[in-house]
Design a protein around this motif. Structure first.
Motif, short mmCIF file in Angstrom:
data_model
loop_
_atom_site.label_atom_id
_atom_site.label_comp_id
_atom_site.label_asym_id
_atom_site.label_seq_id
_atom_site.Cartn_x
_atom_site.Cartn_y
_atom_site.Cartn_z
N GLY A 77 0.82 -1.20 0.00
CA GLY A 77 0.00 0.00 0.00
C GLY A 77 0.86 1.25 0.00
N ILE A 78 0.60 2.15 -0.95
CA ILE A 78 1.35 3.41 -1.07
C ILE A 78 0.45 4.57 -0.66
CG2 ILE A 78 2.63 4.94 -2.60
CD1 ILE A 78 3.11 2.60 -4.46
N THR A 79 0.91 5.37 0.29
CA THR A 79 0.18 6.55 0.72
C THR A 79 0.90 7.80 0.21
OG1 THR A 79 1.37 6.85 2.82
CG2 THR A 79 -0.48 5.29 2.81
N GLY A 80 0.41 8.97 0.61
CA GLY A 80 0.94 10.22 0.07
C GLY A 80 2.16 10.76 0.76
N ARG B 116 -0.49 -13.19 1.96
CA ARG B 116 0.32 -13.56 3.11
C ARG B 116 0.47 -12.39 4.06
NH1 ARG B 116 4.14 -17.64 2.59
NH2 ARG B 116 4.70 -17.12 4.72
N LEU B 117 0.58 -11.19 3.50
CA LEU B 117 0.71 -10.01 4.34
C LEU B 117 0.42 -8.75 3.54
CD1 LEU B 117 3.69 -8.46 3.69
CD2 LEU B 117 4.52 -10.55 4.72
N LEU B 118 0.18 -7.67 4.27
CA LEU B 118 -0.01 -6.34 3.70
C LEU B 118 1.11 -5.45 4.22
CD1 LEU B 118 -1.49 -3.91 2.38
CD2 LEU B 118 -2.94 -3.82 4.44
N VAL B 119 1.80 -4.79 3.30
CA VAL B 119 2.87 -3.85 3.65
C VAL B 119 2.39 -2.44 3.31
CG1 VAL B 119 5.24 -3.13 3.20
CG2 VAL B 119 4.66 -5.57 3.18
N ILE B 120 2.38 -1.55 4.28
CA ILE B 120 2.05 -0.15 4.02
C ILE B 120 3.31 0.66 4.30
CG2 ILE B 120 0.55 1.80 4.58
CD1 ILE B 120 -1.54 -0.17 5.56
N PRO C 83 -1.59 -10.39 8.33
CA PRO C 83 -0.63 -9.53 9.05
C PRO C 83 -0.33 -8.25 8.28
CG PRO C 83 0.16 -11.79 8.95
CD PRO C 83 -1.01 -11.71 8.02
N ILE C 84 -0.14 -7.17 9.01
CA ILE C 84 0.18 -5.88 8.40
C ILE C 84 1.52 -5.40 8.93
CG2 ILE C 84 -0.56 -3.51 7.99
CD1 ILE C 84 -3.40 -4.32 8.68
#
Length: 250
Positions: free
Chosen positions: A17-20, A98-102, A135-136
């Motif tokens: 996930g890419i934020t600003g 498997r996972l979420l990377v922010i 998992p995050i």
């Protein structure tokens, strides 16, 4: 001690996930690229509207295909693609990842996750990941007091020769009152202007110091306390935690 809930289902998919925030975004991209090459995982990239803009001006958007080439579960999913209801968020409830990377996560995103607000594509998939037991891993942009700034023109060095206007392949620099103006909304972070400026008056991705607000420090601590969430403080730590989650340590 860093701890993670182990993802279920044995899938070989992860989500980014890419934020600003420009802080750490270029290094986070390189981390995900190495992870993809080492483990052969499929990566779906999710970007908020602000994240899409920042990824472009930091030179990442044009390279997203290196980790998310467009095949199933390897798409670039933006707010416009997902729609207001974020239709792709169901993947997290189905245990596909498997996972979420922010990484990086803006202070705004961190606060919304802490308080359960889901009104962007990133906060929505974070909410669904928590509900689905995915998992995050989160790298807050305020993890350190250093950031990177996008390209800019140093007015004290600039002689208004206008060479940068002709050199920019994206038309991001134009003339206004005999002064070159850099429009970051058109900038792709390619650094052509920086590398070809005869006066060395253009700088891209320079380091800058920031002051972290107390409320942002508090929200990061609240984030650490959330079940299923691991907070990291650097791209190196991010890479190590992802590697250990996938079953191997660097």
């Amino acid at each position: 001690m860093l701890s993670l809930l182990k993802g279920e289902g044995g899938t070989n998919f992860i989500a980014w996930g890419i934020t600003g925030s420009g802080s750490f975004i270029r290094k986070s991209f390189e981390v995900l690229k190495r992870i993809k090459e080492r483990y052969g995982v499929k990566i779906t990239t999710y970007a908020s509207r602000a994240g899409e803009e920042v990824a472009r001006m930091y030179g990442i958007l044009d390279r997203i295909g290196e980790i998310s080439p467009g095949r199933h579960y390897e798409e670039l999913i933006t707010e416009d693609v997902a729609g207001a209801s974020c239709t792709y968020s169901g993947r997290f409830m189905l245990g596909r990842y498997r996972l979420l990377v922010i990484a990086p996560a803006t202070s705004n995103t961190v606060a919304k996750i802490v308080y359960g607000i889901s009104d962007t594509i990133i906060t929505t998939i974070a909410s669904q990941a928590l509900k689905g037991g995915v998992p995050i891993i989160i790298l807050p942009s305020d993890a350190t007091e250093e950031t990177e700034v996008p390209c800019y023109i140093d007015r004290e060095r600039c002689t208004n020769c206008m060479e940068c206007i002709d050199k920019c392949p994206f038309g991001a620099i134009s003339e206004l009152n005999c002064i070159p103006i850099l429009d970051l909304m058109k900038c792709h972070g390619c650094r052509v202007c920086e590398l070809t400026c005869p006066e060395k008056a253009i700088f891209c991705f320079q380091k800058a110091k920031i002051k972290i607000r107390e409320i942002d420090r508090e929200n990061i601590e609240h984030l650490r306390e959330m079940e299923g969430v691991t907070v990291v403080e650097s791209p190196d730590q991010l890479e190590d935690v992802i590697a250990r989650t996938l079953g191997e340590s660097y």
